[in-house]
Design an enzyme around this catalytic site. Sequence first.
Site, PDB file in Angstrom:
ATOM      1  N   CYS A  54      -3.003   1.676   6.445  1.00 27.30           N
ATOM      2  CA  CYS A  54      -3.240   0.932   7.688  1.00 27.30           C
ATOM      3  C   CYS A  54      -3.931   1.814   8.709  1.00 27.30           C
ATOM      4  CB  CYS A  54      -1.928   0.389   8.229  1.00 27.30           C
ATOM      5  SG  CYS A  54      -0.681   1.672   8.445  1.00 27.30           S
ATOM      6  N   ASN A  60       0.805  -1.232   0.000  1.00 27.31           N
ATOM      7  CA  ASN A  60       0.000   0.000   0.000  1.00 27.31           C
ATOM      8  C   ASN A  60       0.839   1.283   0.000  1.00 27.31           C
ATOM      9  OD1 ASN A  60       0.662  -0.664   2.669  1.00 27.31           O
ATOM     10  ND2 ASN A  60      -1.124   0.381   3.488  1.00 27.31           N
ATOM     11  N   GLU A  99       4.325  -4.506  12.276  1.00 27.39           N
ATOM     12  CA  GLU A  99       3.425  -3.380  12.011  1.00 27.39           C
ATOM     13  C   GLU A  99       2.262  -3.955  11.212  1.00 27.39           C
ATOM     14  OE1 GLU A  99       3.633  -0.387  13.109  1.00 27.39           O
ATOM     15  OE2 GLU A  99       5.700  -0.238  13.784  1.00 27.39           O
TER      16      GLU A  99
HETATM   17  P1  NAD Z   1       0.447  -9.205   3.504  1.00 29.18           P
HETATM   18  O1  NAD Z   1       0.500  -9.640   4.912  1.00 29.18           O
HETATM   19  O2  NAD Z   1      -0.375  -9.986   2.554  1.00 29.18           O
HETATM   20  O3  NAD Z   1       1.925  -9.178   2.871  1.00 29.18           O
HETATM   21  C1  NAD Z   1       2.954  -8.395   3.432  1.00 29.18           C
HETATM   22  C2  NAD Z   1       4.286  -8.971   3.015  1.00 29.18           C
HETATM   23  O4  NAD Z   1       4.455 -10.247   3.621  1.00 29.18           O
HETATM   24  C3  NAD Z   1       4.452  -9.185   1.523  1.00 29.18           C
HETATM   25  O5  NAD Z   1       5.745  -8.786   1.152  1.00 29.18           O
HETATM   26  C4  NAD Z   1       4.280 -10.682   1.379  1.00 29.18           C
HETATM   27  O6  NAD Z   1       4.946 -11.238   0.263  1.00 29.18           O
HETATM   28  C5  NAD Z   1       4.935 -11.166   2.650  1.00 29.18           C
HETATM   29  N1  NAD Z   1       4.552 -12.520   3.075  1.00 29.18           N
HETATM   30  C6  NAD Z   1       3.450 -13.226   2.756  1.00 29.18           C
HETATM   31  N2  NAD Z   1       3.472 -14.433   3.390  1.00 29.18           N
HETATM   32  C7  NAD Z   1       4.601 -14.467   4.119  1.00 29.18           C
HETATM   33  C8  NAD Z   1       5.184 -15.412   5.006  1.00 29.18           C
HETATM   34  N3  NAD Z   1       4.587 -16.583   5.272  1.00 29.18           N
HETATM   35  N4  NAD Z   1       6.350 -15.112   5.597  1.00 29.18           N
HETATM   36  C9  NAD Z   1       6.953 -13.929   5.370  1.00 29.18           C
HETATM   37  N5  NAD Z   1       6.466 -12.986   4.541  1.00 29.18           N
HETATM   38  C10 NAD Z   1       5.296 -13.247   3.924  1.00 29.18           C
HETATM   39  O7  NAD Z   1       0.013  -7.678   3.549  1.00 29.18           O
HETATM   40  P2  NAD Z   1      -0.350  -6.738   2.314  1.00 29.18           P
HETATM   41  O8  NAD Z   1      -1.651  -7.199   1.764  1.00 29.18           O
HETATM   42  O9  NAD Z   1       0.834  -6.608   1.416  1.00 29.18           O
HETATM   43  O10 NAD Z   1      -0.529  -5.312   3.040  1.00 29.18           O
HETATM   44  C11 NAD Z   1      -1.732  -4.860   3.554  1.00 29.18           C
HETATM   45  C12 NAD Z   1      -1.778  -5.079   5.051  1.00 29.18           C
HETATM   46  O11 NAD Z   1      -0.672  -4.431   5.665  1.00 29.18           O
HETATM   47  C13 NAD Z   1      -3.000  -4.451   5.683  1.00 29.18           C
HETATM   48  O12 NAD Z   1      -3.500  -5.317   6.680  1.00 29.18           O
HETATM   49  C14 NAD Z   1      -2.465  -3.185   6.316  1.00 29.18           C
HETATM   50  O13 NAD Z   1      -3.225  -2.693   7.388  1.00 29.18           O
HETATM   51  C15 NAD Z   1      -1.119  -3.633   6.754  1.00 29.18           C
HETATM   52  N6  NAD Z   1      -0.240  -2.480   6.945  1.00 29.18           N
HETATM   53  C16 NAD Z   1       0.182  -2.140   8.195  1.00 29.18           C
HETATM   54  C17 NAD Z   1       0.966  -1.016   8.378  1.00 29.18           C
HETATM   55  C18 NAD Z   1       1.462  -0.586   9.738  1.00 29.18           C
HETATM   56  O14 NAD Z   1       2.402   0.204   9.786  1.00 29.18           O
HETATM   57  N7  NAD Z   1       0.899  -1.050  10.839  1.00 29.18           N
HETATM   58  C19 NAD Z   1       1.317  -0.238   7.286  1.00 29.18           C
HETATM   59  C20 NAD Z   1       0.847  -0.609   6.037  1.00 29.18           C
HETATM   60  C21 NAD Z   1       0.086  -1.741   5.865  1.00 29.18           C
END
Ligand code: NAD
Length: 552
Positions: A317, A188, A283
């Site tokens: 987020c 995002n 996060e």
């Molecule tokens: P996601 O959890 O699907 O993926 C995040 C990352 O994790 C990607 O790079 C993905 O390839 C990797 N990943 C997937 N499976 C994994 C595993 N088993 N082990 C290690 N890495 C793995 O999240 P997304 O859809 O890319 O992002 C959206 C989410 O992120 C939303 O829930 C949003 O709220 C959250 N977010 C949080 C913050 C914060 O600062 N708190 C900021 C931005 C987004």
Amino acid sequence: MESTTGQVRSVSGARSEDPPSGASAGVAPHGALLLDDPSPEGAAPVGLEISGGPTIQTYDPRTGQVLAIVPDQSAEEVRASVARARAAAGPWAALTYKERARHLLVVRDRVLDSAEELVEVICAETGKQRAEAVTTELMAVCETIDWYAKHGERILRPQHVGSGTMAHKSAWKRYEPLGVVGVISPWNYPFTLSMTPVVTALFAGNAVVLKPSEVTPTVGLAIGRLFVDDTWGDLVQVVTGGGATGDALVRSGVDKICFTGSVRTGKRVMAAAADTLTPVLLELGGKDPLIVCDDADVPMAVKGAVWGSMQNSGQTCMSVERAYVHADVYDRFVALVLAEVASIRQDDTGSGDIGAMTFGPQVDVVEAHIADAVAKGATVLAGGVRPERPGWWFPPTVVVDVDHTMDLMTEETFGPVLPIMKVSSVDEAVLLANDSPYGLNSSVWTEDADLGEQVANRLQAGNVCINDCIVSYAVTGLPFGGVKSSGMGRVHGAEGLREMSNVKSVLGRRVKLPRELWWFPVPKHLDRIAIAAMRARFGTGIRTKFGRSGRA
Ligand code: NAD
């Protein structure tokens, strides 16, 4: 030195002279294979042969067409990247804070020099508008580098602490680099949420391996290029791939994982990290509430609520995901929200207010939440229906008659949707706001500064904005992170920098004594001496200080 561009060599097996039939292709400056005349939505690029291993492809959300093809890297390739980073970590850790800051400022200049190109890369893969990309991605990162360059040394330099009863000793703590930090980032804010942990880890003296989201890998590769130079080319490694590549990074022996993403994946990361006791910073997602009190400046609260729920097409987020509005101002608030939403310019020009959504499956989540809410009695006052057009679009949407039986009010929607609930008091609003497994950001609107602070103190969240929303993240001095299921650990601020460090406690000698009292042989009356000393030092009045010990 091997550079991050080396990691896309397997892709460059498909030469730019060999485009898919009906399409032209080229290797972009940041390494991914970009298609100039992409194939239709969902279709593999016809005739494109990629040699050198498996690949993933990314899409332009504005059109749904294939945008780029990058390697889907294996666990072995991840370990090789970690090894390269580890080799660079030692010399980097040996630099002074000023030297590290100087290099990060060079990187910031590269961001400024290539701002327009970076914005294009970010917008193409996310569907953002250009102004969004500049302010929330590039500017946010420049700000973070600036803050750590100015304040980082003060935060990390050794600090003396009192040595208590052992006054003849000197006690201090020092912050040391961890080694290699693995950064796993979401789609995002692919630039900010990769660069923030990367530059923080670097300032603290670590090398980094970054695994960007498989939805936005070309942004990750562009980041890799920012760090490529003759001296420090291996310091930041970028590995591309999906969940398996991320999992391989977690298990690769890195010294910490900084993960930003969903709660579901965060739990997997934490479980995998437990195998090797690798520390994690998580996060995660949010369901951020916005509270409008009866004395709020309603037009201003409306501006904030609409912007906070719709900017970046609601894919933040810290987006405003639910609003609780006092009954006395509810009708006016809803009417003004509808007028404000009607004026939002959503288009693919790059210069509107909001653009497409970034990730196709997220549109399905938004639709499902709205359908669930409507089935349970909610009313859609604006938007709510996916338009008939290619790409991943969803209109600004306003929903009322909502309650906490609906996914729209309890689960992360992550789309341009503002559900509004009427409440009869501030207490009710706080109760509902805290009725959530999440606790990332939150927002309260009131003209009464005391009330604002009281509500802020009662909200279960890592961050609160009074008379604003989201933007607390832009203040680098403020630590950012969540409570409850929204994560653990902090980025930004002194806390964020120390997250990237080992704190080592050191006890030295201030005054040399012939021996310590407690060494062998233990003095015969040490117990009585120690009790007397304890009372004298810790007693709160004359009686406790000298009472019983005086009689003994
Ligand atoms: P996601 O959890 O699907 O993926 C995040 C990352 O994790 C990607 O790079 C993905 O390839 C990797 N990943 C997937 N499976 C994994 C595993 N088993 N082990 C290690 N890495 C793995 O999240 P997304 O859809 O890319 O992002 C959206 C989410 O992120 C939303 O829930 C949003 O709220 C959250 N977010 C949080 C913050 C914060 O600062 N708190 C900021 C931005 C987004």
